[in-house]
Design a protein around this motif. Structure first.
Motif, PDB file in Angstrom:
ATOM      1  N   LYS A   1      -7.415   8.768  12.040  1.00  0.00           N
ATOM      2  CA  LYS A   1      -6.703   9.539  11.029  1.00  0.00           C
ATOM      3  C   LYS A   1      -6.534  10.995  11.468  1.00  0.00           C
TER       4      LYS A   1
ATOM      5  N   LYS B   1       2.723   4.486  -1.454  1.00  0.00           N
ATOM      6  CA  LYS B   1       2.525   5.257  -2.681  1.00  0.00           C
ATOM      7  C   LYS B   1       3.873   5.364  -3.376  1.00  0.00           C
TER       8      LYS B   1
ATOM      9  N   VAL C   1      -4.241  16.661  12.633  1.00  0.00           N
ATOM     10  CA  VAL C   1      -3.031  17.168  11.988  1.00  0.00           C
ATOM     11  C   VAL C   1      -3.352  17.383  10.517  1.00  0.00           C
ATOM     12  N   ILE C   2      -3.270  18.625  10.098  1.00  0.00           N
ATOM     13  CA  ILE C   2      -3.623  18.986   8.729  1.00  0.00           C
ATOM     14  C   ILE C   2      -2.431  19.694   8.101  1.00  0.00           C
ATOM     15  N   LEU C   3      -2.186  19.395   6.855  1.00  0.00           N
ATOM     16  CA  LEU C   3      -1.102  20.036   6.120  1.00  0.00           C
ATOM     17  C   LEU C   3      -1.310  21.550   6.147  1.00  0.00           C
ATOM     18  N   ASN C   4      -0.292  22.275   6.590  1.00  0.00           N
ATOM     19  CA  ASN C   4      -0.295  23.749   6.613  1.00  0.00           C
ATOM     20  C   ASN C   4      -1.308  24.382   7.554  1.00  0.00           C
ATOM     21  N   ALA C   5      -1.933  23.588   8.409  1.00  0.00           N
ATOM     22  CA  ALA C   5      -2.916  24.198   9.311  1.00  0.00           C
ATOM     23  C   ALA C   5      -2.619  23.776  10.737  1.00  0.00           C
TER      24      ALA C   5
ATOM     25  N   GLY D   1       4.675  14.608  -4.931  1.00  0.00           N
ATOM     26  CA  GLY D   1       5.083  13.829  -3.763  1.00  0.00           C
ATOM     27  C   GLY D   1       4.533  14.359  -2.450  1.00  0.00           C
ATOM     28  N   THR D   2       3.552  15.231  -2.528  1.00  0.00           N
ATOM     29  CA  THR D   2       2.911  15.716  -1.313  1.00  0.00           C
ATOM     30  C   THR D   2       1.455  15.980  -1.631  1.00  0.00           C
ATOM     31  N   GLY D   3       0.614  15.912  -0.632  1.00  0.00           N
ATOM     32  CA  GLY D   3      -0.810  16.104  -0.869  1.00  0.00           C
ATOM     33  C   GLY D   3      -1.164  17.571  -1.016  1.00  0.00           C
TER      34      GLY D   3
ATOM     35  N   CYS E   1       0.777  -1.237   0.000  1.00  0.00           N
ATOM     36  CA  CYS E   1       0.000   0.000   0.000  1.00  0.00           C
ATOM     37  C   CYS E   1       0.806   1.283   0.000  1.00  0.00           C
TER      38      CYS E   1
ATOM     39  N   SER F   1      -6.414  24.191   4.824  1.00  0.00           N
ATOM     40  CA  SER F   1      -4.966  24.371   4.893  1.00  0.00           C
ATOM     41  C   SER F   1      -4.596  25.829   4.663  1.00  0.00           C
TER      42      SER F   1
ATOM     43  N   SER G   1      -5.928  15.540   5.553  1.00  0.00           N
ATOM     44  CA  SER G   1      -5.327  16.219   4.400  1.00  0.00           C
ATOM     45  C   SER G   1      -5.529  15.343   3.180  1.00  0.00           C
TER      46      SER G   1
ATOM     47  N   PHE H   1       2.554  13.515   4.693  1.00  0.00           N
ATOM     48  CA  PHE H   1       1.552  14.153   3.850  1.00  0.00           C
ATOM     49  C   PHE H   1       1.801  13.747   2.397  1.00  0.00           C
ATOM     50  N   GLY H   2       1.192  12.677   1.996  1.00  0.00           N
ATOM     51  CA  GLY H   2       1.337  12.228   0.622  1.00  0.00           C
ATOM     52  C   GLY H   2       2.789  11.979   0.272  1.00  0.00           C
ATOM     53  N   GLY H   3       3.544  11.446   1.217  1.00  0.00           N
ATOM     54  CA  GLY H   3       4.890  11.032   0.868  1.00  0.00           C
ATOM     55  C   GLY H   3       5.987  11.795   1.575  1.00  0.00           C
ATOM     56  N   ARG H   4       5.660  12.939   2.176  1.00  0.00           N
ATOM     57  CA  ARG H   4       6.713  13.727   2.810  1.00  0.00           C
ATOM     58  C   ARG H   4       6.582  13.619   4.319  1.00  0.00           C
TER      59      ARG H   4
ATOM     60  N   ARG I   1      -9.677   2.189  -0.235  1.00  0.00           N
ATOM     61  CA  ARG I   1      -8.655   2.555  -1.219  1.00  0.00           C
ATOM     62  C   ARG I   1      -7.364   2.923  -0.506  1.00  0.00           C
ATOM     63  N   PRO I   2      -6.213   2.729  -1.183  1.00  0.00           N
ATOM     64  CA  PRO I   2      -4.932   3.045  -0.546  1.00  0.00           C
ATOM     65  C   PRO I   2      -4.878   4.467   0.032  1.00  0.00           C
ATOM     66  N   GLU I   3      -5.566   5.406  -0.605  1.00  0.00           N
ATOM     67  CA  GLU I   3      -5.564   6.800  -0.134  1.00  0.00           C
ATOM     68  C   GLU I   3      -6.160   6.927   1.266  1.00  0.00           C
ATOM     69  N   TYR I   4      -7.033   6.006   1.615  1.00  0.00           N
ATOM     70  CA  TYR I   4      -7.729   6.119   2.902  1.00  0.00           C
ATOM     71  C   TYR I   4      -7.268   5.056   3.889  1.00  0.00           C
ATOM     72  N   TYR I   5      -6.061   4.589   3.641  1.00  0.00           N
ATOM     73  CA  TYR I   5      -5.502   3.485   4.404  1.00  0.00           C
ATOM     74  C   TYR I   5      -4.891   4.005   5.700  1.00  0.00           C
TER      75      TYR I   5
END
Lengths: 356, 666
Positions: B649, A24, B269-273, A74-76, A22, A98, A50, B219-222, B605-609
């Motif tokens: 989450k 990415k 925890v939210i990106l940039n917030a 590479g980031t959301g 799973c 955000s 996010s 956050f999506g990989g970072r 879905r992987p996004e909601y994993y």
């Protein structure tokens, strides 16, 4: 030798397992324009995560890329992407919770600039974007419209308008801003600010029914305003403002879903009614020309965003599917027949044509 | 095109749907203490006709538990929804049914939250508790208030009862817990004998913590390192009870309980917030009384009454309305009374009738609130029969709900009949092997939030219905070998939920839209293994294991993109392992929890994993005498391997943390 082969196979299968797990994987995007022809769908995502995303549907190959932004950068995107539009070679995405503005290359989704919409660290909560003569205008819930130079991507000015501004429309060199005041329950705003685009100053406020949210301008320069009312005594209404003299031509209560955009192409305005039908409005006669545009027995679960493609007259409607699961995009012919559909992310709130 | 009302709503939804208060309900404590014979120190899984799991205060330290939520993580079938940190909301869901399906009893009387239907178990500390019991299905004991029969599971919290004598007419326990997150938590318990039949217990504690900790998020990989802010907690708690008892046939108690809790809400925890302005104050008080009398004729009367008042104040200075931010006040009051009469016409047959009435009113200063008042009536007829090796219980519960609303139209009154059938069979005569099965019908009424919160139009809602089947076995054996005791229980179950109530953002006038649209198919397995080893050179070993398998899929509509997907936040596999050793007053314990991956949305879905996690706790306890006084001290390490994980989450769980306890008993 045999044992070597055997272990080699084992290793391979282990690797393939890893590849399908799973995580990415980020395929670096190098091609100049590898998305091709099609349409972006901006998915708001949820408040508490996010998970806003940018879906691309290639209308030629029928390929869906669920999150172009993550794949390319590479980031959301962040939390609650509210609006997006393309101007020149750039696409501007407002991310509400955000509190950022993401400027991306529409050819591949790559980030050009990330602009923090904060006021001394306090979120401004950007909402919608509009353009005029190389300037981008961004409404934010903190009662401002930001003016951004589209070449340098710097914020030049904040224009103070009414409360919790939402959508904008441009007619006759003027920017119309819907001041909703929607965050104060029971006491919404009821005005549309008029901003002179030559001086970027507010010149007046036009009083409209309570809680104006959606705006659009037609070919003749009239501005359509949809007010949501107060969810109690004051009903939703459709108001038409004459863009020449800013007088109200007409204002009538209407059955309209909250926050729906009006999509105008040619002399037709398309909107989604409160009971989930697509209604066509003739902008020259100001009358409903078709109360139920979609033919056959097609039914939406939660119709959410609507857009119409100038070149073909095709109507694109997203379905948010009750807001709790991934949504869908439906494409209808000029005559209202279902043609195509594609999967989207969570709460698909905006359709942006990459190629008109 | 985001509906901004969704925005407002979501800002509040988290704590409305998320934070609870106490109200009221029923009783079985003293009775249950007699019913439930906890053997030795390891049992906790009982040979009963419905699945029962228990943990006593002596064992709390085995689990490095700080709150009730930490202690019940180790029960099979239980999923704790933990928002992280000392002030984070913690609720319990049993067998995928959702927090609203678990009744929480405080000394036998329900803590009811009419607003959200769920109780924040993070707010109950373990200091004044003697025992925690989880009944799946329903308790088998008949002398209970009717409302105990109304739910899918019952979590019974039993407080420390006075243990005094003429020689020792008083007892004082004082201690302090301190550790990571700037936690400081002094507490005291004073027990006093008043006369031959009367005694009193007073508990008081105060707790402060800044709740800050570092976390990693992706956050999506970072990978990003962040710090929880606005997570300070300040809680004061006092409870006082007087107890009367006369030769075990008559008992009476009167209890008063008050908790005040003031905390920041660190938000997701939210990106940039960063959420730094949300704040919540809770002030909850209740007074309850229980009268329990058994006559020679076997006639048994149980009378309970309770009054509660819960106040909640929520502020969010950053909410961009015209009033300087969100500022909301919630007041919930309840009056509750119940009476249960049971009788044994024959030695092996007991029948009972119970009736409960609860009157709740709710006052919230949000837009167009209806100010509902709700009357709930519960009546139950039940019967326990034992013939030879067979045991049978049948009960029929009738529920009636009637609402009045000051402003908007109230919902129509509703009523439902729920039968339960329980059967057990002793397969091996001495009770070593027991087979058991039950069928239960459960109705869950829309809570006041679902029915009225931001409901500008009256909502037409039906109760959720679930049909529950359970079949299992318990095996226990005592040996004369190295393993001196072994217990295993296994239960398979099939629950089907229809008319599931869903809340989602509305399109127009109803800012929140709530509908009965869901169907869920739940199949699962609960497994418990416990054993104790014979002491070797004074070292006694303990081992227990609880495993849960849950397949809970959404079958609402074959056209849904998530049709047959696992419902959100439901791991397929959960494992709780506890091992320890005791020697001369020293105990060393290791606790491990594993949860497999989940999805936080309907689509798998992987996004909601949400990744699987392992978390381990260690505790070292030492009981010793100094200057003829009994001391207890403990060092607890939570998340010993510094696992970086989330349960919910966006709400990172704390990293490795340390807690020290020092306690003196006079």
């Amino acid at each position: 030798m045999r044992s070597f082969k055997h272990s080699y196979l084992l290793l391979l299968s282990a690797l393939s397992l890893l590849a399908t797990s799973c995580s990415k994987d980020d395929d670096p995007i190098v091609a100049e324009d590898n998305l091709g022809t099609g349409v972006f769908i901006v998915n708001q995502g949820a408040f508490s995560a996010s998970n806003a995303s940018l879906t691309f549907y290639n209308t030629t190959t029928k390929k869906v890329t669920l999150d172009v932004f993550s794949a390319a950068n590479g980031t959301g995107l962040g939390s609650v992407a509210n609006d997006a539009a393309i101007y020149g070679s750039k696409m501007y995405i407002t991310v509400n919770v955000s509190s950022t503005l993401e400027v991306v290359d529409p050819r591949n989704g790559k980030l050009i600039k990330h602009i923090d919409m904060k006021n001394n660290g306090v979120a401004r909560q950007p909402r919608y974007v509009a353009f005029y003569k190389n300037k981008a205008y961004i409404t934010s819930y903190d009662n401002t419209v930001a003016v951004i130079d589209t070449a340098s991507l710097t914020i030049e000015k904040f224009i103070t308008v009414g409360r919790n501004p939402e959508q904008m429309a441009i007619a006759n060199g003027k920017l119309y801003v819907a001041n909703s005041g929607g965050l104060t329950f029971g006491n919404p705003d009821n005005s549309v600010s008029v901003i002179d685009l030559n001086t970027n100053t507010e010149t007046k406020k036009i009083t409209v029914p309570a809680n104006p949210v959606s705006l659009a301008a037609d070919a003749g320069g009239d501005v359509y305003v949809i007010s949501a009312g107060d969810y109690d005594k004051i009903l939703p209404a459709l108001t038409i403002i004459n863009g020449t003299n800013d007088a109200i031509k007409s204002s009538e209560t209407t059955d309209i879903g909250y926050g729906n955009t009006i999509a105008i192409a040619g002399n037709s305005a398309y909107l989604i009614s409160g009971d989930g039908k697509v209604v066509v409005f003739n902008t020259t006669t100001d009358q409903v020309s078709n109360a139920n545009f979609i033919t056959g027995n097609f039914k939406f679960a939660t119709p959410f965003a609507i857009a119409v493609k100038e070149s073909t007259g095709e109507v694109f409607v997203t379905d948010a599917k009750g807001y709790t699961a991934d949504g869908k995009l439906y494409i209808f012919s000029r005559e209202g027949a279902i043609k195509d559909s594609a999967a989207t992310g969570l709460i698909p709130g905006k359709v942006v044509f990459k190629n008109n | 095109m985001l509906n901004k009302n969704i925005f407002a709503l979501n800002a509040i939804a988290f704590f409305i749907l998320g934070f609870s208060q106490n109200t009221l309900a029923q009783s079985d404590s003293v009775k249950n203490l007699q019913e439930v014979h906890i053997q030795g120190i390891t049992s906790g899984v009982l040979k009963s006709a419905t699945p029962v799991q228990a943990i006593t205060s002596a064992d709390f330290s085995r689990y490095s538990a700080f709150s009730v939520a930490d202690a019940v993580r180790n029960f099979s079938g239980v999923a704790v929804r933990d928002y992280g940190g000392i002030g984070g909301l913690k609720t319990v869901s049993v067998r995928s049914m959702g927090a609203g399906y678990t009744s929480v009893l405080y000394d036998g009387i329900p803590i009811n939250d009419a607003q959200t239907g769920q109780v924040d178990l993070g707010r109950f500390n373990l200091l004044n508790l003697q025992e925690i019991i989880l009944y799946t299905g329903q308790p088998i004991n008949l002398s209970l208030p009717a409302r105990s029969y109304a739910n899918s599971a019952v979590l019974s919290l039993i407080t420390k009862q006075p243990q005094l004598s003429v020689e020792k007419p008083y007892g004082i326990t004082a201690g302090v817990r301190a550790g990571s997150f700037s936690l400081i938590n002094p507490y005291v318990q004073w027990q006093q004998r008043l006369s031959n039949n009367w005694s009193a217990v007073l508990n008081a504690s105060t707790q402060k913590a800044n709740g800050n900790y570092k976390f990693k998020d992706n956050f999506g990989g970072r990978d990003t390192i962040g710090r929880r802010v606005n997570s300070d907690v300040s809680t004061q708690q006092i409870d006082w009870g007087v107890y009367y008892s006369k030769d075990d046939s008559t008992t009476f108690r009167l209890q008063f309980n008050y908790i005040s809790s003031d905390r920041g809400l660190p938000g997701p925890v939210i990106l940039n917030a960063v959420y730094q302005d949300q704040h919540l104050l809770n002030q909850d008080a209740f007074v309850q009384a229980v009268y329990d009398r058994i006559w020679q004729s076997s006639l048994h009367l149980l009378l309970t009454a309770k009054a509660s008042h819960n106040y909640q104040h929520y502020t969010d200075a950053s909410f961009l309305n015209n009033n300087g931010g969100a500022n909301e006040h919630y007041t919930q009051r309840e009056l509750y009374q119940s009476a249960t009469l049971s009788y044994k016409p024959f030695n092996n047959w007991e029948i009972s009738y119970g009736t409960d009435a609860s009157f709740t009113d709710m006052d919230i200063d949000v837009y167009r609130y209806a100010f509902p008042k709700r009357l709930s009536l519960y009546n139950v007829l039940a019967s326990n029969l034992k013939t030879g090796r067979f045991g049978f219980q049948a009960s029929l519960l009738s529920m009636y709900i009637n609402d009045d609303a000051e402003t908007n139209t109230a919902a129509k009154s509703k009523s439902a009949l729920s039968p339960t059938l329980v059967a057990s069979f002793e397969a091996i005569k001495n009770g070593e092997l027991l087979f058991r099965a039950f069928y239960k019908d459960v109705y869950r009424y829309p809570n006041l939030s679902e029915q009225y919160y931001y409901a500008v139009q009256p909502r037409n809602l039906q109760p959720e219905q679930s049909r529950q089947f359970n079949a299992g076995a318990v095996y226990t054996k005592n040996f004369d070998s190295f393993t001196e005791y072994f217990l295993a229980s296994v239960d398979g179950y099939y629950y089907k939920v229809t008319n599931k109530i869903f809340s989602f953002p509305g399109r127009s006038a109803e800012i929140l839209s709530v509908r009965n649209i869901g169907k869920v198919d739940i199949r699962g397995l609960d497994l418990n293994l416990k054993t104790r080893f014979k002491p070797v050179n004074g070292y006694a070993g303990l081992l227990s294991l609880a495993y849960t398998y849950q397949r809970a899929i959404d079958i609402s509509n074959p056209g849904d993109s998530f049709y047959k997907d696992q419902i959100p936040y439901t791991p397929k596999h959960t494992l709780a392992l506890n091992a320890g050793v005791r020697h001369n007053g020293v105990g060393l314990f290791y606790n491990h929890i594993f949860s497999s991956s989940r999805y936080y949305l309907s689509n798998n879905r992987p996004e909601y994993y949400v990744p699987a996690y392992h978390v381990s706790d260690l505790s070292l306890t030492y009981n010793f005498k100094l200057l003829k006084k009994q001391f207890y001290t403990a060092v607890e390490v939570n998340n010993a391997f510094n696992s970086n994980y989330v349960i919910v989450k966006g709400y990172p769980m704390p990293p490795r943390s340390l807690r020290l306890t020092l306690q003196l008993t006079i």
